[in-house]
Scaffold this motif. Structure first.
Motif, PDB file in Angstrom:
ATOM      1  N   PRO A  98      -8.295   5.507   5.438  1.00 26.69           N
ATOM      2  CA  PRO A  98      -8.284   6.776   4.715  1.00 26.69           C
ATOM      3  C   PRO A  98      -8.266   8.028   5.579  1.00 26.69           C
ATOM      4  O   PRO A  98      -7.450   8.920   5.347  1.00 26.69           O
ATOM      5  N   VAL A 143       8.675  -2.036  -0.060  1.00 27.54           N
ATOM      6  CA  VAL A 143       9.087  -3.200  -0.851  1.00 27.54           C
ATOM      7  C   VAL A 143       8.649  -3.014  -2.302  1.00 27.54           C
ATOM      8  O   VAL A 143       7.468  -3.039  -2.615  1.00 27.54           O
ATOM      9  N   ALA A 165       3.774  -2.204   5.190  1.00 31.35           N
ATOM     10  CA  ALA A 165       2.880  -3.212   5.771  1.00 31.35           C
ATOM     11  C   ALA A 165       3.522  -3.832   7.007  1.00 31.35           C
ATOM     12  O   ALA A 165       2.880  -4.564   7.743  1.00 31.35           O
ATOM     13  N   ALA A 199      -4.203   3.210  -6.343  1.00 33.43           N
ATOM     14  CA  ALA A 199      -5.597   3.614  -6.591  1.00 33.43           C
ATOM     15  C   ALA A 199      -6.267   4.096  -5.303  1.00 33.43           C
ATOM     16  O   ALA A 199      -6.977   5.100  -5.299  1.00 33.43           O
ATOM     17  N   ILE A 200      -6.031   3.368  -4.207  1.00 34.03           N
ATOM     18  CA  ILE A 200      -6.650   3.752  -2.934  1.00 34.03           C
ATOM     19  C   ILE A 200      -6.144   5.125  -2.481  1.00 34.03           C
ATOM     20  O   ILE A 200      -6.922   6.004  -2.103  1.00 34.03           O
ATOM     21  N   GLU A 219       2.204  -1.631  -6.470  1.00 32.59           N
ATOM     22  CA  GLU A 219       0.885  -2.261  -6.543  1.00 32.59           C
ATOM     23  C   GLU A 219      -0.175  -1.261  -6.970  1.00 32.59           C
ATOM     24  O   GLU A 219      -0.388  -0.245  -6.302  1.00 32.59           O
ATOM     25  N   GLU A 220      -0.847  -1.591  -8.060  1.00 28.83           N
ATOM     26  CA  GLU A 220      -1.838  -0.657  -8.589  1.00 28.83           C
ATOM     27  C   GLU A 220      -2.940  -0.358  -7.569  1.00 28.83           C
ATOM     28  O   GLU A 220      -3.386   0.779  -7.442  1.00 28.83           O
ATOM     29  N   ILE A 221      -3.350  -1.398  -6.828  1.00 26.58           N
ATOM     30  CA  ILE A 221      -4.453  -1.186  -5.883  1.00 26.58           C
ATOM     31  C   ILE A 221      -4.074  -0.180  -4.786  1.00 26.58           C
ATOM     32  O   ILE A 221      -4.880   0.670  -4.377  1.00 26.58           O
ATOM     33  N   ASN A 222      -2.817  -0.237  -4.369  1.00 28.21           N
ATOM     34  CA  ASN A 222      -2.357   0.738  -3.364  1.00 28.21           C
ATOM     35  C   ASN A 222      -2.380   2.158  -3.916  1.00 28.21           C
ATOM     36  O   ASN A 222      -2.815   3.101  -3.245  1.00 28.21           O
ATOM     37  N   ASN A 239      -7.382   7.885  -4.762  1.00 31.20           N
ATOM     38  CA  ASN A 239      -8.805   8.136  -4.486  1.00 31.20           C
ATOM     39  C   ASN A 239      -8.978   9.034  -3.258  1.00 31.20           C
ATOM     40  O   ASN A 239      -9.878   9.864  -3.193  1.00 31.20           O
ATOM     41  N   PHE A 265     -11.253  -3.874  -8.296  1.00 34.76           N
ATOM     42  CA  PHE A 265     -10.097  -4.620  -7.774  1.00 34.76           C
ATOM     43  C   PHE A 265     -10.504  -5.990  -7.233  1.00 34.76           C
ATOM     44  O   PHE A 265      -9.748  -6.945  -7.346  1.00 34.76           O
ATOM     45  N   ASN A 311      -5.966  -4.709   1.619  1.00 29.39           N
ATOM     46  CA  ASN A 311      -6.720  -3.581   1.078  1.00 29.39           C
ATOM     47  C   ASN A 311      -8.170  -3.943   0.821  1.00 29.39           C
ATOM     48  O   ASN A 311      -9.053  -3.099   0.931  1.00 29.39           O
ATOM     49  N   LYS A 327      -0.042  -0.127   6.168  1.00 31.23           N
ATOM     50  CA  LYS A 327      -1.009  -0.727   5.247  1.00 31.23           C
ATOM     51  C   LYS A 327      -1.643  -1.927   5.939  1.00 31.23           C
ATOM     52  O   LYS A 327      -0.963  -2.616   6.691  1.00 31.23           O
ATOM     53  N   PRO A 328      -2.869  -2.251   5.645  1.00 33.94           N
ATOM     54  CA  PRO A 328      -3.778  -1.489   4.772  1.00 33.94           C
ATOM     55  C   PRO A 328      -4.182  -0.159   5.412  1.00 33.94           C
ATOM     56  O   PRO A 328      -4.418  -0.104   6.607  1.00 33.94           O
ATOM     57  N   VAL A 329      -4.224   0.875   4.572  1.00 33.16           N
ATOM     58  CA  VAL A 329      -4.407   2.218   5.117  1.00 33.16           C
ATOM     59  C   VAL A 329      -5.847   2.457   5.565  1.00 33.16           C
ATOM     60  O   VAL A 329      -6.776   1.837   5.058  1.00 33.16           O
TER      61      VAL A 329
END
Lengths: 118, 358
Positions: free
Chosen positions: B114, B60, B89, B20-21, B15-18, B24, A33, A71, B110-112
């Protein structure tokens, strides 16, 4: 992660440990990313939208950027983009525009470093 | 951990990154379904609602935003079934309040971080799982109680039948008399309009009342009960008291008095020798002063007595018995009752398997 990469990431304001922690130390997922960030179109969308006084478009682009950089723990960029998002949420276009030069120089630096890594 | 893997977490974020996190974080423990907008998220919820144990919902989003998704899930009652976490967020915005009002379990920023997300989601999923298990357990216990209640009711019924049969045995009648009166009464109520307005459970209770119709005979001396010849007028007067004695007996047993069959049993014991023209006993009731179910038991009693062998008589053929009843040789019955009786009489014969007269 080798020391050189880590140092470089730190020079552009990334909290590497925090970012890695968010990906549960899955370094390759994080790097995927990070390296994708330079091709993210939201920064140019944000600039264009501001040029056209399109506050909705500007908000959407800034909001997405905020999410991505948060992130990736790009601490200082995240801080600035966050305050820009709040300006745009309140419709304060002028105030947002004032913040753009500083934001852009940071952005350029980040992108150039990341491009060197890939 | 393997066995929990059948459970699915739905991640709805543009959002792909969100995605993905979050994926994961949860993929070691759960199946993951990702949806990149509200519309797809809604469709996925519908399709997989039985295996989804939590929804992580961004606010959103293009197409359908998170609040709108939430609103629709709530309309379908799914916010009660599936715990939903809003991932936002924007701390402190009015969205948060609205989201809680719409039934989200929790709001995650966000950002989370884990371990916080994992902790919060897992405890709520575990809570829902426990609640589900508890609900299933309560249901199982309720079924168990229902079965036990039914067994108790059957046992009570068995006792009533045993008592009544014992009394019948005294008068040299077979225990089957009681069973047949029960069967004939229920058949007339179920298969003819005579039972109109009565529910199946009421008919069952009337059946119980039919079984106890002759309990008063316990008070009649053997010499009269089993006399081979005709009774003298005095003996007959005494015999008639089995109606009043029977009702009295029933009313003295508290368990019987509280039984839902009591009102039927009492009236049947007391009035199963009344006749349509007032020519019966003990109260010389006329017409429908005697409830229809008691009239039916009277008729069943007479019919069964005619076609069975008794100490004072032989068994008669069914058609002979029926003619005697229709001709009024056994007292006057309700004409309507006689008509329906005539119609179903052939099917009553099945209650008298091998015995003569059938």
């Amino acid at each position: 992660m080798d020391e050189i990469t880590r140092k470089r990431l730190e020079t552009i304001g990334i909290d590497v440990d925090e970012a890695l922690g968010r990906f549960l130390n899955n370094e390759s997922l994080m790097m995927k990313f990070l390296l994708r960030f330079p091709s993210d179109e939201n920064f140019s969308r944000l600039k264009q939208a501001l040029d056209c006084q399109d506050s909705t478009g500007a908000f959407e682009a800034a909001h997405t950027l905020k999410g991505v950089t948060g992130n990736l723990s790009m601490k200082s960029f995240y801080q600035q983009i966050s305050s820009l998002v709040e300006d745009l949420r309140g419709g304060a276009l002028a105030s947002a525009e004032e913040k753009m030069p500083a934001l852009e120089s940071q952005y350029t630096q980040i992108v150039s470093i990341l491009n060197q890594l890939s | 951990m393997k066995d929990f893997k059948e459970e699915t977490i739905l991640i709805v974020d543009d959002e792909e990154i969100n995605r993905a996190i979050l994926a994961n974080i949860f993929s070691p423990q759960y199946n993951i379904i990702e949806a990149e907008n509200g519309q797809i998220g809604l469709a996925a919820t519908q399709e997989y609602q039985d295996s989804i144990c939590a929804i992580l919902l961004d606010v959103v989003m293009p197409q359908l935003n998170g609040i709108e998704v939430l609103r629709r899930l709530r309309l379908q009652g799914l916010t009660k079934k599936i715990p939903i976490f809003l991932i936002t967020a924007d701390a402190g915005s009015s969205t948060m309040r609205e989201a809680y009002d719409l039934g989200v379990m929790d709001v995650i920023f966000k950002p989370v971080v884990p371990y916080i997300v994992r902790r919060r989601v897992n405890s709520v999923v575990e809570l829902f799982r426990a609640r589900h298990r508890l609900g299933a357990e309560v249901e199982r216990q309720r079924d168990q109680l229902l079965i036990q209640a039914q067994q108790l009711a059957e046992m009570g019924m068995g006792m009533v039948e045993a008592l009544s049969t014992a009394i019948e045995f005294r008068s040299d009648e077979s225990g089957e008399h009681v069973r047949r009166i029960h069967d004939i009464t229920c058949l007339l109520l179920r298969d003819t309009p005579l039972g109109n307005g009565l529910s199946e459970s009421q008919i069952k209770l009337i059946g119980v009342g039919a079984v106890t119709h002759d309990v008063g005979k316990i008070s009649i001396p053997d010499a009269i009960l089993n006399k081979r010849g005709r009774l003298t007028p005095e003996e007959f007067e005494l015999m008639k008291t089995h109606t009043i004695k029977g009702a009295e007996l029933l009313s003295r047993i508290p368990q019987m008095r509280e039984h839902s069959a009591y009102q039927y049993a009492y009236d049947i014991a007391l009035h199963h020798h009344e006749r349509w023209d007032g020519g019966g006993y003990p109260h010389h009731l006329v017409g429908d002063e005697t409830p229809i179910w008691t009239q039916i038991v009277s008729l069943a009693d007479v019919y069964d007595a005619l076609v069975s062998k008794r100490c004072y008589k032989d068994a008669l053929a069914a058609d002979v018995a029926m003619n005697m009843i229709l001709n009024g040789q056994c007292g006057v019955f309700n004409p309507k009752l006689l008509e329906y009786f005539r119609q179903v009489e052939p099917s009553l014969r099945k209650f008298y398997h091998t015995s003569k007269g059938a």
